[in-house]
Write a protein that holds these residues in place. Structure first.
Motif, PDB file in Angstrom:
ATOM      1  N   VAL A  12       1.583  -0.451  -6.362  1.00 19.25           N
ATOM      2  CA  VAL A  12       0.956   0.027  -5.078  1.00 19.25           C
ATOM      3  C   VAL A  12      -0.584  -0.440  -5.302  1.00 19.25           C
ATOM      4  N   ALA A  13      -1.081  -1.273  -4.199  1.00 21.09           N
ATOM      5  CA  ALA A  13      -2.560  -1.480  -4.513  1.00 21.09           C
ATOM      6  C   ALA A  13      -2.926  -1.905  -3.014  1.00 21.09           C
ATOM      7  N   ARG A  41       0.847  -1.117   0.023  1.00 28.33           N
ATOM      8  CA  ARG A  41       0.030  -0.095  -0.009  1.00 28.33           C
ATOM      9  C   ARG A  41       0.752   1.259   0.025  1.00 28.33           C
ATOM     10  N   THR A  42       2.107   1.167   0.392  1.00 29.22           N
ATOM     11  CA  THR A  42       3.143   2.419   0.470  1.00 29.22           C
ATOM     12  C   THR A  42       4.211   2.386  -0.459  1.00 29.22           C
ATOM     13  N   ASP A  43       4.111   3.384  -1.465  1.00 28.64           N
ATOM     14  CA  ASP A  43       5.069   3.410  -2.503  1.00 28.64           C
ATOM     15  C   ASP A  43       6.447   3.516  -2.033  1.00 28.64           C
ATOM     16  N   SER A  44       6.832   4.070  -0.933  1.00 30.24           N
ATOM     17  CA  SER A  44       8.132   4.489  -0.408  1.00 30.24           C
ATOM     18  C   SER A  44       8.721   2.933  -0.044  1.00 30.24           C
ATOM     19  N   ALA A  77      -7.652  -7.707  -6.946  1.00 31.10           N
ATOM     20  CA  ALA A  77      -7.358  -8.834  -7.412  1.00 31.10           C
ATOM     21  C   ALA A  77      -6.994  -9.146  -8.825  1.00 31.10           C
ATOM     22  N   ASP A  78      -8.053  -8.704  -9.699  1.00 31.67           N
ATOM     23  CA  ASP A  78      -7.737  -8.700 -10.992  1.00 31.67           C
ATOM     24  C   ASP A  78      -6.624  -7.846 -11.484  1.00 31.67           C
ATOM     25  N   ARG A  79      -6.731  -6.429 -11.101  1.00 35.55           N
ATOM     26  CA  ARG A  79      -5.557  -5.500 -11.442  1.00 35.55           C
ATOM     27  C   ARG A  79      -3.997  -6.307 -11.136  1.00 35.55           C
ATOM     28  N   ILE A  80      -3.977  -6.899  -9.821  1.00 34.70           N
ATOM     29  CA  ILE A  80      -2.764  -7.598  -9.430  1.00 34.70           C
ATOM     30  C   ILE A  80      -2.473  -8.547 -10.380  1.00 34.70           C
ATOM     31  N   ALA A  81      -3.176  -9.431 -10.556  1.00 32.31           N
ATOM     32  CA  ALA A  81      -2.948 -10.618 -11.488  1.00 32.31           C
ATOM     33  C   ALA A  81      -2.627 -10.204 -13.096  1.00 32.31           C
TER      34      ALA A  81
END
Length: 245
Positions: free
Chosen positions: A52-53, A33-36, A61-65
């Motif tokens: 980052v998600a 969740r945290t870019d840094s 879930a679909d975005r990560i896969a």
């Protein structure tokens, strides 16, 4: 080259897992969740890409896969590591915090595994769920967290049977107390963390707290081809805490 997705990869066990796979030459998508924090995970390791998600968000879930498949062309290993914990006794459990724990620790891994499943079937890959050895007995102040992790172990056993015909393995690594930021993230003060660590050490027969790298070694090892006959197993890595009287 092996392609690995690791959630909760910005710190602690997730970061150690990402490093462990990358140092063996795998391509890793580090999700958090945290870019840094993710940037620190990926520092000096070009094998690690970051995303980052919030794994509990709609469509995450679909975005990560899809991101992993687009980046690597395959998914061989999924490590469901992200988790949150909020301690409270029955009678003092906040509904919002309870839902957050169940959504993060149980529902999100379910949906992400489902989203990655077509790719895992193609690669005859492995799902490694990171649960907790504390969920095998009563655990005051941790009923929601423990229940969500016990549920994750049940998914491990069930999916292992369901997916065996496809050659997909599913295992759990169940850590005991480990030196991570999870207590700090849960809002513990430094003094509370010190007292917690003292209590934890007293309950571990080996007399110490585990290190993230020790958990990561088992995650990586269970995902290796040489572990190909192990599926449906829940492996406690806790210094014998879960079997001590």
């Amino acid at each position: 080259m092996t392609a690995v997705v690791v959630t909760g990869a910005g710190s602690g066990i997730g970061r150690a897992v990402a490093h462990s796979f990358a140092d063996e030459g795998a391509n890793v998508l580090a999700v958090g969740r945290t870019d840094s924090k993710l940037a620190e995970t990926a520092r000096n390791r070009p094998e690690i890409r970051t995303l980052v998600a919030d794994i509990t968000a709609d469509g995450a879930a679909d975005r990560i896969a899809e991101a992993a498949a687009a980046e690597f062309g395959q998914i061989d290993v999924l490590v469901n590591n992200a988790a949150v914990v909020t301690r409270a006794p029955l009678g003092g459990i906040d509904a919002k915090q309870a839902r957050e724990q169940v959504e993060t620790n149980l529902v999100a891994p379910l949906l992400l595994t489902q989203a990655c499943l077509p790719w895992l079937r193609l690669s005859q890959g492995t799902v490694v769920n990171v649960s907790t050895s504390g969920a095998v007995r009563g655990w005051p102040m941790n009923s929601v967290y423990g229940a969500s992790k016990a549920g994750l172990d049940f998914l491990t056993r069930t999916w292992a049977v369901e997916l065996a015909p496809d050659g997909v393995r599913v295992v759990s690594v169940a850590p005991g107390p480990v030196e991570t930021e999870i207590a700090e993230n849960a809002g513990f003060s430094p003094e509370q963390i010190r007292r917690l660590r003292e209590t934890q050490r007293a309950k571990v027969p080996l007399g110490r707290i585990g290190r993230p790298e020790e958990i990561a070694w088992w995650v990586r090892t269970l995902a290796r081809p040489e572990a190909g006959f192990a599926t449906g197993v829940v492996l406690a890595v806790d210094g014998a805490a879960s079997v001590a009287m």
